[in-house]
Design an enzyme around this catalytic site. Structure first.
Site, PDB file in Angstrom:
ATOM      1  N   GLY A  31       0.860  -1.172   0.000  1.00 50.65           N
ATOM      2  CA  GLY A  31       0.000   0.000   0.000  1.00 50.65           C
ATOM      3  C   GLY A  31       0.894   1.219   0.000  1.00 50.65           C
ATOM      4  O   GLY A  31       1.910   1.239  -0.689  1.00 50.65           O
ATOM      5  N   SER A  36       5.919  -5.250  -1.030  1.00 49.99           N
ATOM      6  CA  SER A  36       5.874  -3.861  -1.485  1.00 49.99           C
ATOM      7  C   SER A  36       6.185  -2.910  -0.322  1.00 49.99           C
ATOM      8  O   SER A  36       7.322  -2.839   0.119  1.00 49.99           O
ATOM      9  CB  SER A  36       4.518  -3.575  -2.127  1.00 49.99           C
ATOM     10  OG  SER A  36       4.503  -2.327  -2.757  1.00 49.99           O
ATOM     11  N   ALA A  37       5.199  -2.179   0.201  1.00 45.90           N
ATOM     12  CA  ALA A  37       5.438  -1.278   1.328  1.00 45.90           C
ATOM     13  C   ALA A  37       5.981  -2.038   2.531  1.00 45.90           C
ATOM     14  O   ALA A  37       6.823  -1.540   3.282  1.00 45.90           O
ATOM     15  CB  ALA A  37       4.159  -0.534   1.701  1.00 45.90           C
ATOM     16  N   GLU A  71       8.905  -7.220 -10.709  1.00 45.33           N
ATOM     17  CA  GLU A  71       7.628  -7.854 -10.388  1.00 45.33           C
ATOM     18  C   GLU A  71       7.771  -9.382 -10.387  1.00 45.33           C
ATOM     19  O   GLU A  71       8.411  -9.965 -11.256  1.00 45.33           O
ATOM     20  CB  GLU A  71       6.565  -7.452 -11.409  1.00 45.33           C
ATOM     21  CG  GLU A  71       6.236  -5.971 -11.399  1.00 45.33           C
ATOM     22  CD  GLU A  71       5.487  -5.553 -10.150  1.00 45.33           C
ATOM     23  OE1 GLU A  71       4.252  -5.574 -10.149  1.00 45.33           O
ATOM     24  OE2 GLU A  71       6.171  -5.185  -9.159  1.00 45.33           O
TER      25      GLU A  71
END
Length: 240
Positions: free
Chosen positions: A86, A119-120, A191
């Protein structure tokens, strides 16, 4: 110390965590329980539901720490923690405000808590947020993250596109700017890739290579399956 750091939780053509479900199951353990930190997104309940539904086929149960009477205690008693993706600035601000940053850091470094980030959440494992791709929609007390590894990671790393007409900086240029002011290696995770840390080993996973940026050198490609333990012994030097 046990870390499982994902570039992304959603991969093109797959459901949430589907592209890495075998590895996640191995990290958590069959029939295991996961404490989930949903603070990088606004709707904590909906985010926790997505994670729970993704892991249910493997018999893994999920509890959102936000829904417990005492999130600090929930983390203090957990065996495996997942901090989802996020906005990294919103996430760090919440970890600082709640005191979770200190509890997570202490338990992971002591080997008492296995840490999974995406991610975050992967950004949180680094010393700072300085290589995040996110917009600073919230203002944390500082950029200091958990510091579980002594180097920086750039999740969702994108290669320069020679056919693009966009005149702004590429991701590579942004990271090279970071290295002008900070002598800290940056691992670009494309990715669908991840880094698994277990004790003194740090192994790359996924179908694509990772890209390592260091000051004064050309970026270096690291093949899937590479063990890069030297990254764990780096001494970061940040511009204050």
């Amino acid at each position: 110390m046990e870390l499982f750091l994902l570039s992304n939780s959603r991969n093109h053509g797959h459901g949430f965590l589907e592209h890495v479900l075998d590895e996640v199951s191995d990290f958590i353990g069959p029939g295991g329980h996961l404490a989930f930190v949903p603070f990088a997104l606004k709707d904590h309940d909906a985010y926790t539901k997505v994670v729970a539904e993704a892991l249910a086929p493997r018999g893994i149960t999920v509890t959102g720490v936000h829904a417990t009477a005492d999130p600090l205690r929930a983390v203090a008693e957990a065996e495996v923690l997942f901090i989802g993706g996020g906005n990294s600035f919103r996430l760090l601000k919440t970890l600082q405000r709640t005191g979770l940053r200190e509890v997570v850091r202490e338990r992971v470094l002591a080997g008492e808590l296995r840490y999974m980030g995406s991610s975050a959440g992967t950004n949180m494992a680094c010393p700072t947020l300085r290589t995040s791709n996110d917009m600073p929609i919230a203002e944390p007390d500082s950029f200091e993250a958990l510091g579980l590894v002594p180097f920086q990671i750039n999740p969702h790393y994108l290669d320069p596109d020679p056919s693009s007409t966009h005149m702004g900086e590429t991701r590579q240029q942004r990271l090279e700017e970071f290295l002008e002011d900070n002598d800290v290696p940056v691992l670009g995770l494309r990715e669908g890739t991840w880094l698994r840390v277990s004790g003194s080993t740090a192994r790359l996973g996924g179908a694509k290579a990772a890209r390592l940026f260091t000051r004064g050198a050309e970026p270096r490609e690291l093949a899937p399956g590479s063990d890069v333990p030297e990254l764990l012994t780096m001494t970061p030097h940040f511009d204050s």
